[in-house]
Design a protein around this motif. Structure first.
Motif, mmCIF file in Angstrom:
data_model
loop_
_atom_site.group_PDB
_atom_site.id
_atom_site.type_symbol
_atom_site.label_atom_id
_atom_site.label_comp_id
_atom_site.label_asym_id
_atom_site.label_seq_id
_atom_site.Cartn_x
_atom_site.Cartn_y
_atom_site.Cartn_z
ATOM 1 N N MET A 72 57.996 8.874 54.964
ATOM 2 C CA MET A 72 58.651 9.594 56.317
ATOM 3 C C MET A 72 57.314 9.611 57.060
ATOM 4 O O MET A 72 56.146 10.106 56.823
ATOM 5 N N PRO A 73 57.247 8.971 58.381
ATOM 6 C CA PRO A 73 56.109 8.929 59.161
ATOM 7 C C PRO A 73 55.699 10.191 59.732
ATOM 8 O O PRO A 73 56.956 10.991 59.988
ATOM 9 N N GLY A 74 54.615 10.563 59.904
ATOM 10 C CA GLY A 74 54.170 11.711 60.596
ATOM 11 C C GLY A 74 54.103 11.903 62.134
ATOM 12 O O GLY A 74 54.687 10.974 62.638
ATOM 13 N N ARG A 75 54.004 13.007 62.559
ATOM 14 C CA ARG A 75 54.093 13.278 64.269
ATOM 15 C C ARG A 75 52.647 13.467 64.557
ATOM 16 O O ARG A 75 51.999 14.143 64.060
ATOM 17 N N ARG A 76 52.206 12.890 65.481
ATOM 18 C CA ARG A 76 50.941 13.146 66.217
ATOM 19 C C ARG A 76 51.514 13.566 67.604
ATOM 20 O O ARG A 76 52.292 13.434 68.179
ATOM 21 N N VAL A 77 50.674 14.872 67.839
ATOM 22 C CA VAL A 77 50.784 15.546 69.164
ATOM 23 C C VAL A 77 49.649 15.270 69.992
ATOM 24 O O VAL A 77 48.412 15.347 69.567
ATOM 25 N N VAL A 78 50.019 15.046 71.141
ATOM 26 C CA VAL A 78 48.971 14.832 72.345
ATOM 27 C C VAL A 78 49.115 15.712 73.381
ATOM 28 O O VAL A 78 50.507 15.984 73.646
ATOM 29 N N GLY A 79 47.963 16.409 73.851
ATOM 30 C CA GLY A 79 47.871 17.003 75.048
ATOM 31 C C GLY A 79 47.915 16.429 76.313
ATOM 32 O O GLY A 79 46.918 15.368 76.510
ATOM 33 N N VAL A 80 48.751 16.442 77.291
ATOM 34 C CA VAL A 80 48.836 15.620 78.629
ATOM 35 C C VAL A 80 49.102 16.670 79.767
ATOM 36 O O VAL A 80 49.828 17.597 79.795
ATOM 37 N N LEU A 81 47.997 16.464 80.770
ATOM 38 C CA LEU A 81 48.295 17.236 82.070
ATOM 39 C C LEU A 81 49.042 16.532 82.776
ATOM 40 O O LEU A 81 49.404 15.368 83.146
ATOM 41 N N ASP A 82 50.139 17.374 83.186
ATOM 42 C CA ASP A 82 51.535 16.941 83.851
ATOM 43 C C ASP A 82 50.961 17.039 85.450
ATOM 44 O O ASP A 82 50.757 18.178 86.001
ATOM 45 N N ASP A 91 39.405 25.610 82.071
ATOM 46 C CA ASP A 91 40.669 26.321 81.215
ATOM 47 C C ASP A 91 41.732 25.314 80.932
ATOM 48 O O ASP A 91 42.481 25.486 79.883
ATOM 49 N N VAL A 92 42.264 24.539 82.051
ATOM 50 C CA VAL A 92 43.306 23.669 81.660
ATOM 51 C C VAL A 92 42.911 22.775 80.553
ATOM 52 O O VAL A 92 43.539 22.375 79.745
ATOM 53 N N ALA A 93 41.560 22.256 80.584
ATOM 54 C CA ALA A 93 41.253 21.392 79.477
ATOM 55 C C ALA A 93 41.236 21.900 78.139
ATOM 56 O O ALA A 93 41.589 21.250 77.177
ATOM 57 N N GLU A 94 40.824 23.229 77.878
ATOM 58 C CA GLU A 94 41.037 24.002 76.785
ATOM 59 C C GLU A 94 42.389 23.866 76.250
ATOM 60 O O GLU A 94 42.915 23.720 74.890
ATOM 61 N N VAL A 95 43.394 24.291 77.227
ATOM 62 C CA VAL A 95 44.884 24.245 76.497
ATOM 63 C C VAL A 95 45.247 22.716 76.205
ATOM 64 O O VAL A 95 46.053 22.374 75.361
ATOM 65 N N VAL A 96 45.056 21.696 77.121
ATOM 66 C CA VAL A 96 45.162 20.172 76.823
ATOM 67 C C VAL A 96 44.588 20.002 75.461
ATOM 68 O O VAL A 96 45.231 19.277 74.406
ATOM 69 N N VAL A 97 43.413 20.323 75.227
ATOM 70 C CA VAL A 97 42.755 19.876 73.903
ATOM 71 C C VAL A 97 43.496 20.954 72.548
ATOM 72 O O VAL A 97 43.808 20.367 71.530
ATOM 73 N N ALA A 98 44.024 22.180 72.982
ATOM 74 C CA ALA A 98 44.615 22.850 71.873
ATOM 75 C C ALA A 98 45.966 22.490 71.370
ATOM 76 O O ALA A 98 46.229 22.841 70.340
ATOM 77 N N ALA A 99 46.607 21.820 72.323
ATOM 78 C CA ALA A 99 48.035 21.541 72.250
ATOM 79 C C ALA A 99 48.212 20.853 70.820
ATOM 80 O O ALA A 99 48.559 20.823 70.055
ATOM 81 N N PRO A 100 47.204 19.771 70.759
ATOM 82 C CA PRO A 100 47.406 19.000 69.457
ATOM 83 C C PRO A 100 46.981 19.866 68.236
ATOM 84 O O PRO A 100 47.724 19.502 67.215
ATOM 85 N N ALA A 101 46.306 20.700 68.309
ATOM 86 C CA ALA A 101 45.587 21.394 67.073
ATOM 87 C C ALA A 101 46.722 22.458 66.933
ATOM 88 O O ALA A 101 46.861 22.865 65.639
ATOM 89 N N GLY A 102 47.651 22.597 67.873
ATOM 90 C CA GLY A 102 48.660 23.823 67.640
ATOM 91 C C GLY A 102 49.688 23.338 66.908
ATOM 92 O O GLY A 102 50.761 23.924 66.506
ATOM 93 N N GLY A 103 49.756 22.025 66.660
ATOM 94 C CA GLY A 103 51.036 21.243 65.893
ATOM 95 C C GLY A 103 52.217 21.602 66.485
ATOM 96 O O GLY A 103 52.388 21.471 67.768
ATOM 97 N N GLU A 104 53.037 22.228 65.662
ATOM 98 C CA GLU A 104 54.473 22.360 66.182
ATOM 99 C C GLU A 104 54.850 23.306 67.085
ATOM 100 O O GLU A 104 55.639 23.643 67.897
ATOM 101 N N ARG A 105 53.774 24.258 67.292
ATOM 102 C CA ARG A 105 53.847 25.639 68.195
ATOM 103 C C ARG A 105 54.150 25.114 69.607
ATOM 104 O O ARG A 105 54.689 25.927 70.316
ATOM 105 N N TYR A 106 53.599 24.007 70.105
ATOM 106 C CA TYR A 106 53.594 23.509 71.438
ATOM 107 C C TYR A 106 54.794 22.563 71.739
ATOM 108 O O TYR A 106 55.065 22.256 72.820
ATOM 109 N N ILE A 107 55.561 21.978 70.734
ATOM 110 C CA ILE A 107 56.378 21.041 70.789
ATOM 111 C C ILE A 107 57.596 21.630 71.729
ATOM 112 O O ILE A 107 58.110 22.663 71.424
ATOM 113 N N GLY A 108 57.975 21.092 72.610
ATOM 114 C CA GLY A 108 59.174 21.302 73.308
ATOM 115 C C GLY A 108 58.991 22.241 74.452
ATOM 116 O O GLY A 108 59.636 22.893 75.080
#
Length: 131
Positions: free
Chosen positions: A1-11, A73-90
């Motif tokens: 089963m392929p893994g899931r990669r999370v990336v943080g993007v500034l909207d 502060d924005v950069a911290e959240v963008v970087v934290a999103a991938p480390a947060g795993g499923e927490r940020y999905i959706g």
């Protein structure tokens, strides 16, 4: 089963951006869109800063209050999103500053901090750029 990669993007208003795309080797790549208020750094860099140095910032914001945010502060959240795993999905985290200020209030605080008297002049949006 392929893994899931999370990336943080500034909207930056890209409402039509697809949040899920196929990545390497069939892995699912999920973009977590991070929204933010106006960057406080806009007052120290770029066109608004140049206007402030000339003594007057002209902008069509009227009396709207904006929770100006430090770009770090924005950069911290963008970087934290991938480390947060499923927490940020959706989810779409929104990063704001400590309190809303009108543009006039923000410019007044800059004037007080720098000892220079820049002013803010609100203009209608349809005339902005002709001033």
């Amino acid at each position: 089963m392929p893994g899931r990669r999370v990336v943080g993007v500034l909207d930056a208003g890209a409402a039509g951006l697809d949040r899920g795309v196929a990545g390497e080797a069939g892995a699912q790549q999920v973009a977590v869109m991070v929204r933010s208020a106006w960057f406080a750094q806009n007052f120290s860099q770029g066109p608004p800063a140049a206007e402030l140095r000339r003594g007057e910032l002209v902008f069509p914001a009227g009396e709207v209050a904006e929770p100006f945010v430090d770009v770090r502060d924005v950069a911290e959240v963008v970087v934290a999103a991938p480390a947060g795993g499923e927490r940020y999905i959706g989810r779409t985290p929104t990063v704001t500053g400590p309190r809303p200020l009108t543009w006039a209030e923000a410019v007044a605080e800059i004037a007080e901090a720098t000892g220079r008297p820049p002013a803010y002049r609100a203009v209608p949006a349809d005339s902005y750029g002709r001033c």
